[in-house]
Design an enzyme around this catalytic site. Structure first.
Site, short mmCIF file in Angstrom:
data_model
loop_
_atom_site.label_atom_id
_atom_site.label_comp_id
_atom_site.label_asym_id
_atom_site.label_seq_id
_atom_site.Cartn_x
_atom_site.Cartn_y
_atom_site.Cartn_z
N ASP A 314 0.80 -1.22 0.00
CA ASP A 314 0.00 0.00 0.00
C ASP A 314 0.83 1.28 0.00
OD1 ASP A 314 1.03 -0.42 2.51
OD2 ASP A 314 -0.78 0.19 3.60
N GLN A 315 2.15 1.19 -0.23
CA GLN A 315 2.93 2.43 -0.23
C GLN A 315 2.70 3.18 -1.53
OE1 GLN A 315 6.76 0.37 0.26
NE2 GLN A 315 7.51 1.48 -1.54
N ASP A 382 17.34 11.01 -26.20
CA ASP A 382 18.20 10.08 -26.93
C ASP A 382 17.54 9.77 -28.27
OD1 ASP A 382 19.77 8.01 -27.89
OD2 ASP A 382 20.04 7.10 -25.93
N TYR A 452 31.12 4.91 -29.20
CA TYR A 452 31.26 3.45 -29.16
C TYR A 452 30.34 2.88 -30.23
CZ TYR A 452 27.50 4.68 -25.88
OH TYR A 452 26.41 5.26 -25.29
#
Length: 610
Positions: A314-315, A382, A452
């Site tokens: 329930d958080q 991106d 890369y």
């Protein structure tokens, strides 16, 4: 798995053979005001990579171009990129894409293809006329000269020398480029050299050279050499304010079992400044959740949690977002950005670019959702790639990226970080040239330059090559595919060095069926990998295939018939030193889970920038 790649040449466009020759449009420009030159970028015996370059040598713009040529029987094009290529028997035709047909006077554009066979083109025609205006159609341009060597550096001058280029008709002269701008022409073709003077003390410069043949064709640029003039204080390395950024992938919590807590247990959290959380989706012209379960719903057990306390049903907030919140409480210096797009979801940016303000508003609403507004300090875009091709192609225009970043800055304001991951294609007419990155740089805090994935097993038969070369080297498959070339091009176009971050991959790329230890060998396909053929984490390669050599600042190793290239703590140290001499803003890496359990690659970045 949504792994983030650069575009690979062999993947860019599948060739669709057509039965008939496409009819030619009326010539867009006379033959004597444009040239088309051919070069073989690489050759692996049964196949090769070819490249055509069209240059406008006239005084008015060209609106379109069409190249025709003949291949001998047995030689063919198997795939192409940045042009529409068709065939009729042994006759081949290439027409510009919608985004690269217009050439201003003096401008040039290139397209490439993978071919089968061993033949060379003949009977070249450009827009119906001769390809070079001479008697030898298709005359090859010169090769790239050797990377310059710098000596005799003073407060105001430097001596440069380089090994000669080669050409089938002979070299005429060399252009010397400082930070991408021509500063001199050298007529000596034997042991060429040049002294550049009038420089500023204590300043960084980058030099390349290009050869011109007797037909006035310009070849590819050499590798770049960095020069820091004496005086004016010491070399300005980024120290305490250097960016040290790592990508955390939302999907890493599944098969890789890499949680936010691993950043703590590895020691990496204490050595970084920023995290990019990857990825949010881009769809319907808006920012959207990528994986809701991983992002804010998954319940972590006590042993998986940064706080050591288990999530409850329930958080208000669970998932990676809550773990990142706990990480920030433990390391308040860390800033977290939400990254949107990536290789898989960049196709959505084309629609987003049609209404930048609406896109920016949607991103702001999502990043600032009250459930997790305190987690994020900014947004990262991106887009692979604006006005060019990645997994899909975009033709939004040269200004689209700048307009998008402008809208994001206007909406998020000056207190939020706004950044972007960008291409490292430093080739002539490549992806950097396709977009106004300099114009957009005024709106961003920095660019993560993806230095890369330059080479890999998408070229299944090789040649083997380091996927993240720092500089050029003899035999590099594609000129301009280096970190130094990319950074030099960005700076030459006007992007401040401090807004450029060097990229490091925490993985290697490899081939199998390789017999040659040194780079440049042939292969039969991609080497086996844990999650994907042709790719493997550093933490695995470190012991399964230890590095045996270094080329262009990147380690490589041959184990049995497998050949890998990857970065090690030692090569990362070299790259960080280079980044400091260039005055770059820092470094970033893809991604945390490829590192060892004690974070030795993150440690190398941290110590290298300190």
């Amino acid at each position: 798995m949504r792994f983030r790649h650069r575009a690979a040449a062999g993947f860019a466009t599948l060739l669709l053979p057509l039965a008939g020759l496409v009819g030619l449009a009326a010539p867009a420009q006379a033959a004597d005001s444009a040239t088309a030159t051919y070069a073989k970028a690489s050759d692996w015996g049964t196949g090769f990579e070819g490249k055509w370059t069209v240059k406008n040598t006239g005084t008015t713009s060209i609106s379109s171009w069409t190249i025709e040529w003949d291949f001998p029987s047995g030689t063919s094009v198997t795939s192409a990129w940045d042009a529409d290529v068709t065939s009729s028997g042994t006759h081949w035709t290439a027409k510009n894409k919608s985004y690269n047909g217009t050439l201003a006077p003096g401008a040039s554009v290139s397209f490439g293809f993978n071919g089968a066979g061993t033949g060379s083109p003949s009977n070249c025609k450009l827009n119906g006329g001769s390809c070079d205006g001479g008697t030898v159609p298709g005359d090859n341009p010169p090769s790239a000269p050797g990377t310059p060597t710098a000596s005799g550096i003073t407060n105001t001058s430097v001596n440069l020398s380089w090994s000669a280029a080669t050409d089938d008709k002979g070299i005429k002269n060399y252009d010397v480029l400082r930070d991408g701008t021509k500063v001199a022409t050298v007529t000596a073709t034997s042991s060429p050299s040049y002294t550049d003077s009038g420089l500023t003390a204590g300043t960084d410069y980058s030099y390349t050279v290009q050869a011109r043949d007797t037909a006035d064709q310009t070849g590819p640029a050499s590798g770049a050499v960095a020069v820091h003039t004496t005086g004016g204080g010491t070399t300005p390395p980024p120290t305490g304010n250097a960016v040290k950024l790592g990508y955390f992938t939302e999907w890493g919590i599944y098969g890789r079992n890499y949680n936010v807590k691993n950043l703590v247990t590895s020691g990496s959290a204490a050595k970084i400044t920023h995290i990019n959380y990857a990825f949010g989706n881009v769809t319907n012209g808006q920012c959207a959740i990528g994986d809701s379960y991983a992002d804010y719903d998954k319940a972590f057990t006590a042993d998986q949690s940064v706080s050591g306390v288990a999530d409850t049903w329930d958080q208000p907030l669970r998932g990676n977002f809550n773990q990142l919140r706990q990480l920030k409480a433990k390391y308040p210096n860390i800033k977290i950005l939400w990254s949107f797009g990536g290789w898989t979801w960049s196709g959505g940016f084309t629609q987003a670019a049609q209404n930048p303000a609406a896109f920016a508003q949607s991103c702001y609403n999502l990043v600032e959702d009250p459930r997790w507004a305190d987690v994020f300090d900014g947004i990262d875009i991106d887009w692979e790639y604006p006005n060019a091709c990645g997994l899909s192609c975009d033709a939004s225009g040269r200004d689209a990226f700048k307009n998008l970043m402008s809208a994001l800055r206007a909406k998020f304001g000056s207190t939020y970080l706004v950044t972007a991951a960008t291409t490292a294609d430093g080739s002539s007419g490549g992806k950097i040239d396709a977009t106004d990155y300099a114009g957009a740089s005024q709106y961003v805090d920095w660019y993560n330059v993806m230095t890369y994935d330059f080479f890999g097993a998408w070229a299944a038969q090789g040649p083997t090559a380091p996927h993240s070369p720092l500089t050029s080297y003899s035999g590099i498959p594609t000129a301009g595919f280096t970190t130094a070339d990319a950074m030099a091009k960005y700076k030459a176009q006007g992007v401040p060095a401090k807004k450029l971050l060097i990229g490091i991959g925490f993985y290697g790329r490899g081939w199998t069926g390789v017999t040659q230890d040194a780079p440049g060998g042939t292969a039969t396909g991609a080497a086996p990998g844990t999650y994907e053929a042709g790719i493997e984490d550093y933490k695995v390669l470190k012991t399964s295939c230890p590095a045996t050599g270094t080329v262009a600042g990147t380690a490589y190793a041959k184990c049995g018939s497998n050949w890998w290239s990857y970065d090690t703590p030692a090569t990362i140290g070299t790259k960080m030193s280079w980044a400091k001499t260039q005055g770059l803003g820092g470094a970033f890496f893809w991604e945390f889970s490829g590192d060892t359990s004690n974070g030795e690659l993150v440690s190398a970045i941290n110590s290298g920038l300190s």
